[in-house]
Design an enzyme around this catalytic site. Structure first.
Site, PDB file in Angstrom:
ATOM      1  N   CYS A  83     -39.050  -0.156  18.585  1.00 41.68           N
ATOM      2  CA  CYS A  83     -39.616  -0.526  19.888  1.00 41.68           C
ATOM      3  C   CYS A  83     -39.235   0.424  21.019  1.00 41.68           C
ATOM      4  O   CYS A  83     -39.887   0.423  22.066  1.00 41.68           O
ATOM      5  CB  CYS A  83     -39.197  -1.942  20.259  1.00 41.68           C
ATOM      6  SG  CYS A  83     -39.720  -3.195  19.070  1.00 41.68           S
ATOM      7  N   HIS A 319     -47.151  -6.107  23.671  1.00 39.44           N
ATOM      8  CA  HIS A 319     -46.117  -5.157  23.239  1.00 39.44           C
ATOM      9  C   HIS A 319     -46.676  -4.214  22.168  1.00 39.44           C
ATOM     10  O   HIS A 319     -46.527  -4.469  20.983  1.00 39.44           O
ATOM     11  CB  HIS A 319     -44.944  -5.974  22.698  1.00 39.44           C
ATOM     12  CG  HIS A 319     -43.783  -5.189  22.175  1.00 39.44           C
ATOM     13  ND1 HIS A 319     -43.578  -3.850  22.447  1.00 39.44           N
ATOM     14  CD2 HIS A 319     -42.746  -5.565  21.379  1.00 39.44           C
ATOM     15  CE1 HIS A 319     -42.468  -3.445  21.834  1.00 39.44           C
ATOM     16  NE2 HIS A 319     -41.958  -4.466  21.189  1.00 39.44           N
TER      17      HIS A 319
END
Length: 365
Positions: A83, A319
């Site tokens: 991430c 996301h």
């Protein structure tokens, strides 16, 4: 040592997995960003650096640069730090400039979850240590730090309200380059009754005792984002307007069962190295993968909510893994231009495998 500054930042709209950007492969999503930013630094661009997590493999940055029509002399690097990949790409560009390896980079990330060929995620950690999915790990963070469902839902409501307020005020228009005639994030196609959804939502990762729900968690998304990182002297020579000056960064490792708390150690280390405190930082952007993570990090660091993710974040808008770190920097890039008396800002991400990454920037006036 050379000084690295950010002079431009752009992103695509963020689409839901199998949503409005479902037919766009990773290199195709990144190409419009590279085309626009590349045209602004024509003749001085050294390289493209992109983060990518669940893409097709290969060097997505190079393929995207070619797709964008950049000169064939412009090479590319693709990296994966889960991430935090997009933030790591920017960090790498800053250090390349500081060390004199180059003077101008386009850096960021891209993710097309809709076209990903991977049947499931990559491994975060050996099984003997523990390799939980991120949602389960978010539950572990909530349990360890005593974060209740009510606290998570309260933060999710705040994030939702902030995101919609920013959208209604037209703030995101500065950030976005339209793709496929889409000029806003898919989430803003319809305003949900978030309060009712939060009340109804049930735990989805640990059903009996859990607190993490689909509503206080981020979605799975498609999108791309990149910034132009330049040597400050070169920027001034070419009359670009630097907005953020890179100061320093820090990376921390925690137990892979608790990746959501990893930004805490990274931020603490970063501030300690630079003789700063939480009070010295005017804005924080920490990726909102899960509300449990943000609540835990804000409590452990004592970050006032009026400094944290002030225009919302991934809990509402989504996301796109490889792009999310770059989106944080892009958000700061525009936020500091709207506000007065801002000196220092921090962007941070906690990644699968228990890796936290934080970057410190000084605002240039």
């Amino acid at each position: 040592m050379h000084s690295a500054v950010i002079v431009q930042a752009k992103r695509t709209p963020i689409g839901k997995m199998n949503g409005m950007l479902r037919s766009w492969e990773a290199h195709q999503l990144a190409a419009p960003i590279l085309q626009v930013l590349g045209s602004e630094v024509e003749g001085i661009l050294d390289e493209v650096i992109l983060g990518n997590v669940v893409g097709p493999g290969g060097n997505v940055a190079r393929v995207a640069a070619l797709e964008a029509g950049l000169p064939m002399s412009i090479t590319g690097i693709t990296l994966d730090r889960q991430c935090s990949a997009g933030l790591e790409a920017i960090r790498m560009a800053c250090y390349f400039i500081q060390g004199g390896a180059g003077k101008c980079y386009i850096a960021g990330g891209v993710e097309s979850t809709s076209t990903s060929p991977l049947p499931k995620r990559a491994r975060f950690s050996p099984e003997k240590i523990g390799d939980p999915d991120m949602g389960v790990a978010a539950e572990y963070v909530a349990e360890k730090y005593g974060i209740t469902k009510m606290e998570q839902d309260e933060y999710a409501q705040i994030s939702f309200n902030r995101s919609w307020s920013a959208y209604d005020n037209g703030q995101f228009k500065q950030e976005i380059i339209p793709v496929a005639e889409k000029d806003h994030d898919e989430e803003f196609l319809r305003r949900r009754n978030i309060e009712a959804l939060l009340k109804r939502a049930k735990p989805i990762f640990i059903k009996e005792t859990g607190t993490v729900t689909a509503v206080n968690s981020c979605g799975i998304n498609d999108g791309a984002c990149a910034v132009v990182v330049m040597d400050e002297v070169l920027a001034k020579q070419h009359r670009y307007q630097p907005v953020l000056r890179f100061v320093d960064s820090s990376v921390s490792g925690v137990h892979p069962n608790f990746p959501g708390i990893s930004p805490v150690q990274a931020i603490q280390s970063l501030l300690l190295k630079n003789s700063l405190t939480i009070a010295d930082i005017d804005l924080f952007e920490i990726n909102e993968a899960f509300a449990s993570k943000i609540v835990a990090c804000s409590q452990q660091l004592s970050i006032p909510l009026d400094k944290l993710n002030v225009s919302g974040g991934a809990l509402t808008m989504g996301h796109p893994y490889g792009a999310s770190g770059a989106i944080l920097v892009t958000r700061l890039f525009y936020e500091v231009q709207r506000k007065q008396n801002i000196k220092y800002v921090v962007a941070a991400v906690g990644s699968g495998g228990g890796i936290g990454l934080a970057m410190l920037f000084e605002v240039i006036r």
